[in-house]
Design an enzyme around this catalytic site. Structure first.
Site, PDB file in Angstrom:
ATOM      1  CE  LYS A  56      -4.481  -1.515   1.478  1.00 15.80           C
ATOM      2  NZ  LYS A  56      -5.575  -1.453   2.413  1.00 15.80           N
TER       3      LYS A  56
ATOM      4  CE  LYS B 193     -11.607  -3.481  -0.076  1.00 14.46           C
ATOM      5  NZ  LYS B 193     -12.375  -3.999   1.006  1.00 14.46           N
TER       6      LYS B 193
ATOM      7  CE  LYS C 247      -6.047  -8.637  -2.586  1.00 13.48           C
ATOM      8  NZ  LYS C 247      -6.189  -8.069  -1.255  1.00 13.48           N
TER       9      LYS C 247
HETATM   10  P1  TYM Z   1     -10.144  -6.434   3.098  1.00 15.60           P
HETATM   11  O1  TYM Z   1     -11.180  -5.399   3.303  1.00 15.60           O
HETATM   12  O2  TYM Z   1      -9.042  -6.135   2.156  1.00 15.60           O
HETATM   13  O3  TYM Z   1     -10.737  -7.801   2.598  1.00 15.60           O
HETATM   14  C1  TYM Z   1     -11.831  -8.394   3.211  1.00 15.60           C
HETATM   15  C2  TYM Z   1     -11.769  -9.906   3.242  1.00 15.60           C
HETATM   16  O4  TYM Z   1     -11.839 -10.446   1.927  1.00 15.60           O
HETATM   17  C3  TYM Z   1     -10.722 -11.250   1.644  1.00 15.60           C
HETATM   18  N1  TYM Z   1     -10.339 -11.013   0.257  1.00 15.60           N
HETATM   19  C4  TYM Z   1     -10.097 -11.985  -0.622  1.00 15.60           C
HETATM   20  N2  TYM Z   1     -10.137 -13.314  -0.522  1.00 15.60           N
HETATM   21  C5  TYM Z   1      -9.847 -14.026  -1.621  1.00 15.60           C
HETATM   22  N3  TYM Z   1      -9.497 -13.476  -2.809  1.00 15.60           N
HETATM   23  C6  TYM Z   1      -9.445 -12.147  -2.944  1.00 15.60           C
HETATM   24  N4  TYM Z   1      -9.111 -11.616  -4.110  1.00 15.60           N
HETATM   25  C7  TYM Z   1      -9.761 -11.331  -1.830  1.00 15.60           C
HETATM   26  N5  TYM Z   1      -9.824  -9.993  -1.631  1.00 15.60           N
HETATM   27  C8  TYM Z   1     -10.180  -9.816  -0.348  1.00 15.60           C
HETATM   28  C9  TYM Z   1      -9.646 -10.752   2.606  1.00 15.60           C
HETATM   29  O5  TYM Z   1      -8.689 -11.746   2.854  1.00 15.60           O
HETATM   30  C10 TYM Z   1     -10.447 -10.422   3.825  1.00 15.60           C
HETATM   31  O6  TYM Z   1     -10.723 -11.565   4.583  1.00 15.60           O
HETATM   32  N6  TYM Z   1      -7.322  -6.113   7.171  1.00 15.60           N
HETATM   33  C11 TYM Z   1      -8.577  -6.613   6.665  1.00 15.60           C
HETATM   34  C12 TYM Z   1      -9.789  -6.072   7.372  1.00 15.60           C
HETATM   35  C13 TYM Z   1      -9.791  -6.274   8.845  1.00 15.60           C
HETATM   36  C14 TYM Z   1      -9.975  -7.513   9.532  1.00 15.60           C
HETATM   37  C15 TYM Z   1      -9.939  -7.199  10.906  1.00 15.60           C
HETATM   38  C16 TYM Z   1     -10.151  -8.830   9.100  1.00 15.60           C
HETATM   39  C17 TYM Z   1      -9.651  -5.312   9.791  1.00 15.60           C
HETATM   40  N7  TYM Z   1      -9.750  -5.860  11.053  1.00 15.60           N
HETATM   41  C18 TYM Z   1     -10.066  -8.203  11.869  1.00 15.60           C
HETATM   42  C19 TYM Z   1     -10.285  -9.812  10.074  1.00 15.60           C
HETATM   43  C20 TYM Z   1     -10.236  -9.524  11.436  1.00 15.60           C
HETATM   44  C21 TYM Z   1      -8.662  -6.220   5.206  1.00 15.60           C
HETATM   45  O7  TYM Z   1      -8.055  -5.308   4.737  1.00 15.60           O
HETATM   46  O8  TYM Z   1      -9.566  -6.905   4.497  1.00 15.60           O
END
Ligand code: TYM
Length: 409
Positions: A117, A202, A199
């Site tokens: 990032k 969004k 990957k």
């Molecule tokens: P974020 O918002 O990027 O993604 C949300 C969830 O979706 C999964 N994900 C994917 N899985 C498979 N293939 C993909 N292309 C893909 N894109 C996204 C991510 O692995 C995630 O599970 N840091 C986290 C948010 C967060 C969080 C937490 C998660 C904040 N606090 C506590 C778990 C527990 C994040 O940026 O997810």
């Protein structure tokens, strides 16, 4: 109620930094739904994490509400699961700061997501982007979480959360439950349709690479028909490291249909990519159609969604404050004030039977209630929510009680 108290706990969240993607559905939400009967679940819209990258305020608000509608439309029952917005529960920020102080510069510097990032947002490498994993650890540890269902890209963040929790526990005793990640066998890493070495995300600038839950069937079909495959002449559908695009499409098809990779290979034997790609598109359209329709319906009832958020924040705050006040903060040596000027004190019973502990406390004129009624067996709560002056009067009695158990804290 009794059953709920004994269920293991799940916490997970998604940032409302963009619209929900097929990747987040397959890597996370689908599994949240599958696990939600077996666990007590907290599913969060992590809007505090979202501001590590600049957001347009109106978009952020709209996405948070729409994300809630999509959570519900995916099958998360708001009566059975606690659905809430992170910034509505200040305990996340409180514990986030505390854990910042137990997280090392070196370990934060090694985080892949930070490196990624910060290279993409070179003009805004802020401290929040750097300490992001400590806030994520707070999200998880605040609820004494056992399991964190996430996609493969979040594994490193759950690992650092475990390290932080163990570091804290080594100093103060058994404060935090050490969580395990849950990463699904299929769908943990859905790749971009146009550059399958990356990957699906969004924040992808290429509009054809990412599929969104709320996207129209026509758009989805167009993206799949254009999905990048490879130049192999036979156009054979099989999974291997050299065929990233096809392997990714097979994974997506597998999550939608429940078929194994071998079954998919057999189904498209001799048919080529011309038949395979639209078939994957159709499977995705049909998986997402009911979700999109239900989310659109829910979005028309803003009052209903706002009620869920109020209720969710109340339930989450209750659980979070209980853990925070009993756990991290008191063990660290803080006196804990509630914003209304009153104190709650939670004590872990030094005896296996919290009721016996409460009876014994009465010898010291201290009124404790066993914690089972608020889902906290083995704990006792000071029965009254006292004003500051009263608490001051109660403290010497507490000290005596603690001493009688040989507890020095
Ligand atoms: P974020 O918002 O990027 O993604 C949300 C969830 O979706 C999964 N994900 C994917 N899985 C498979 N293939 C993909 N292309 C893909 N894109 C996204 C991510 O692995 C995630 O599970 N840091 C986290 C948010 C967060 C969080 C937490 C998660 C904040 N606090 C506590 C778990 C527990 C994040 O940026 O997810």
């Amino acid at each position: 109620m009794e059953e709920a108290a004994h269920k293991k706990i799940i916490f997970s969240g998604i940032q409302p930094s963009g619209d929900l993607t097929l990747g987040s559905y397959m890597g996370a939400i689908k599994n949240w739904v599958a696990l939600s009967d077996e666990y007590e679940c907290y599913y969060c819209i992590v809007d505090m994490h979202a501001i590590t990258v600049r957001q347009v305020p109106a978009d952020l608000r709209r996405r948070a509400l729409s994300q809630l509608a999509q959570y519900i439309a995916c099958g998360l029952d708001p009566k059975k699961n606690t659905l809430f917005i992170q910034s509505h529960v200040p305990a996340h920020a409180q514990l986030g700061w505390v854990l910042d102080c137990y997280t090392m510069f070196g370990e934060l510097s090694r985080m892949t997501q930070f490196k990624d990032k910060s290279s993409k947002n070179a003009d805004n490498i802020n401290a929040g982007l750097f300490t992001y994993p400590a806030l994520m650890a707070a999200d998880i540890l605040l609820y004494q979480t056992d399991l964190v269902p996430v996609g493969g890209d979040q594994k490193q963040h759950v690992e650092i959360c475990r390290d932080i929790a163990m570091r804290f526990n080594n100093i103060y005793g058994d404060v935090f439950t050490i969580p395990e990640p849950y990463i699904p066998p299929t769908g943990a890493r859905i790749m971009s349709l146009t550059s399958p070495e990356n990957k699906m995300s969004k924040s992808d600038k290429d509009p054809g690479g990412c599929i969104y839950i709320m996207q129209s069937p026509d758009d989805i079909m167009r993206c799949f028909k254009r999905a990048v495959t490879d130049s192999e002449t036979g156009h054979c559908v099989y999974a291997c490291p050299e065929k990233l695009g096809v392997t990714n499409l097979m994974q997506i098809y597998s999550v939608c249909t429940g078929k194994t990779m071998d079954e998919i290979e057999a189904e498209f034997d001799g048919m080529g990519y011309g038949a395979f790609k639209p078939a994957v598109g159709e499977a995705v359209v049909e998986t997402l159609r009911p979700i999109r329709e239900e989310a659109e319906r829910l979005m028309k009832d803003k009052a209903y969604l706002e009620d869920i958020l109020r209720d969710g924040a109340e339930r989450a705050a209750y659980a979070a404050n209980r853990e925070l006040i009993y756990g991290a903060l008191t063990d660290m040596g803080y006196a804990c004030a509630r914003p209304d000027g009153a104190f709650y004190l939670f004590l872990k019973s030094p005896e296996p039977d919290a009721r016996a502990f409460c009876r014994r406390a009465m010898d010291y004129d201290i009124l404790l209630v066993p914690g089972d009624d608020f889902g906290c067996p083995g704990y006792a709560r000071l029965a009254y929510c006292v004003a500051r002056s009263q608490l001051q009067r109660s403290l010497p009695a507490f000290r005596k009680l603690a001493e009688s158990y040989g507890l020095s804290k």
